[in-house]
Design an enzyme around this catalytic site. Structure first.
Site, mmCIF file in Angstrom:
data_model
loop_
_atom_site.group_PDB
_atom_site.id
_atom_site.type_symbol
_atom_site.label_atom_id
_atom_site.label_comp_id
_atom_site.label_asym_id
_atom_site.label_seq_id
_atom_site.Cartn_x
_atom_site.Cartn_y
_atom_site.Cartn_z
ATOM 1 N N ASP A 75 -4.454 4.006 -1.591
ATOM 2 C CA ASP A 75 -5.694 4.001 -0.868
ATOM 3 C C ASP A 75 -6.156 5.305 -0.898
ATOM 4 O OD1 ASP A 75 -6.187 1.425 0.589
ATOM 5 O OD2 ASP A 75 -4.249 1.664 1.317
ATOM 6 N N MET A 98 -12.113 4.706 -0.766
ATOM 7 C CA MET A 98 -12.706 4.709 0.534
ATOM 8 C C MET A 98 -13.532 6.117 0.352
ATOM 9 S SD MET A 98 -9.850 3.059 2.982
ATOM 10 C CE MET A 98 -8.460 3.069 1.812
ATOM 11 N N MET A 127 -11.473 -6.098 4.006
ATOM 12 C CA MET A 127 -10.727 -5.290 5.153
ATOM 13 C C MET A 127 -10.438 -6.022 6.318
ATOM 14 S SD MET A 127 -10.281 -2.441 3.518
ATOM 15 C CE MET A 127 -9.567 -1.705 5.057
ATOM 16 N N ASP A 166 -6.859 -6.753 3.132
ATOM 17 C CA ASP A 166 -6.208 -5.221 3.314
ATOM 18 C C ASP A 166 -6.053 -5.009 4.656
ATOM 19 O OD1 ASP A 166 -5.410 -2.914 2.945
ATOM 20 O OD2 ASP A 166 -7.186 -2.282 1.642
ATOM 21 N N MET A 177 -8.565 8.194 0.570
ATOM 22 C CA MET A 177 -9.527 8.483 1.680
ATOM 23 C C MET A 177 -10.147 9.743 1.281
ATOM 24 S SD MET A 177 -7.424 6.835 4.604
ATOM 25 C CE MET A 177 -6.786 5.096 4.295
ATOM 26 N N HIS A 223 -8.098 1.394 -4.290
ATOM 27 C CA HIS A 223 -8.983 1.236 -3.402
ATOM 28 C C HIS A 223 -9.778 2.704 -2.865
ATOM 29 C CE1 HIS A 223 -9.697 -0.323 1.054
ATOM 30 N NE2 HIS A 223 -10.862 0.044 0.503
ATOM 31 N N SER A 244 0.813 -1.392 -0.250
ATOM 32 C CA SER A 244 0.035 -0.058 0.049
ATOM 33 C C SER A 244 0.937 1.244 0.316
ATOM 34 C CB SER A 244 -0.877 -0.037 1.173
ATOM 35 O OG SER A 244 -1.508 1.234 1.444
ATOM 36 N N HIS A 255 -0.875 -0.990 -4.354
ATOM 37 C CA HIS A 255 -2.247 -0.686 -3.874
ATOM 38 C C HIS A 255 -2.208 0.715 -3.230
ATOM 39 C CE1 HIS A 255 -6.073 -1.860 -1.752
ATOM 40 N NE2 HIS A 255 -5.554 -1.070 -0.797
HETATM 41 ZN ZN ZN Z 1 -6.577 -0.340 0.897
#
Ligand code: ZN
Length: 198
Positions: free
Chosen positions: A36, A75, A144, A186, A38, A73, A9, A34
């Protein structure tokens, strides 16, 4: 594609040297990167957006010139506009949380229409129920094993049982359609638990 993949990540990277860090993990054998995302709305934290994905995409190459998939990913809530933006930025895989999308089936289709692999992400307390109804449009199932929002948390043990259950659904879909769905886990994956997760 190997049977097992490692997808480091970007949350663990030095954000001041992202390109260098991505090249370093690829050199060390990373199979996917990966990424992430957010949004300080779906999760209480804020990370990086499509412009950073576009800047990193040229760094996602192995020494032999082959491409390392950028595994985005999301979020975020809502999902669709950002999913499109990341597809245009060069994402190969885009996963989202079904509870963040009003129309899960439509969002999956939208991602696949862009030529990306589409996936669903399940939080530690979320049931897999929705997967049963859209599995024919899913390329990746991401479980998750920590609560989303921050890096550096400890692995939640109940993920192991959910992992086994997701594997059964994926195997049934393979028998039905012949399609391969990747199962990804993850959060909190370390040397001392990666074998049990695998
Ligand atoms: Zn992730």
């Amino acid at each position: 594609m190997p049977a097992f993949c490692i997808a480091p990540s970007i949350l663990s990277a030095d954000f001041a040297r992202l390109g260098e860090e991505v090249r370093a993990v690829i050199e060390a054998g990373a199979d996917w990167i990966h990424f992430d995302v957010m949004d300080n709305h779906y999760v209480p934290n804020l990370t990086i957006g499509p412009a950073v994905a576009a800047a990193l995409e040229p760094h996602c190459r192995r020494p032999d010139g082959s491409t390392v998939p950028l595994d985005v990913h999301l979020m975020v809530q809502p999902v669709d506009a950002l999913a499109l933006a990341f597809a245009k930025a060069g994402a190969d895989i885009i996963t989202f949380h079904p509870d963040a999308s009003t129309h899960v089936d439509r969002t999956l289709q939208l991602i696949r229409d862009q030529g990306c692999r589409a996936g669903l992400v399940f939080n530690p307390a979320a049931p897999l129920d929705v997967l049963e109804w859209v599995i024919d449009k899913v390329d990746v199932v991401l479980l998750m094993s920590v609560n989303p929002g921050f890096g550096g948390q400890s692995f939640i043990e109940s993920t192991l049982a959910k992992c086994a259950r997701a594997r059964r659904l994926i195997d049934a879909e393979r028998q039905r359609s012949g399609r391969e769905i990747r199962l990804e886990v993850d959060g909190g994956i370390k040397v001392d638990n990666i074998r049990r997760v695998a």
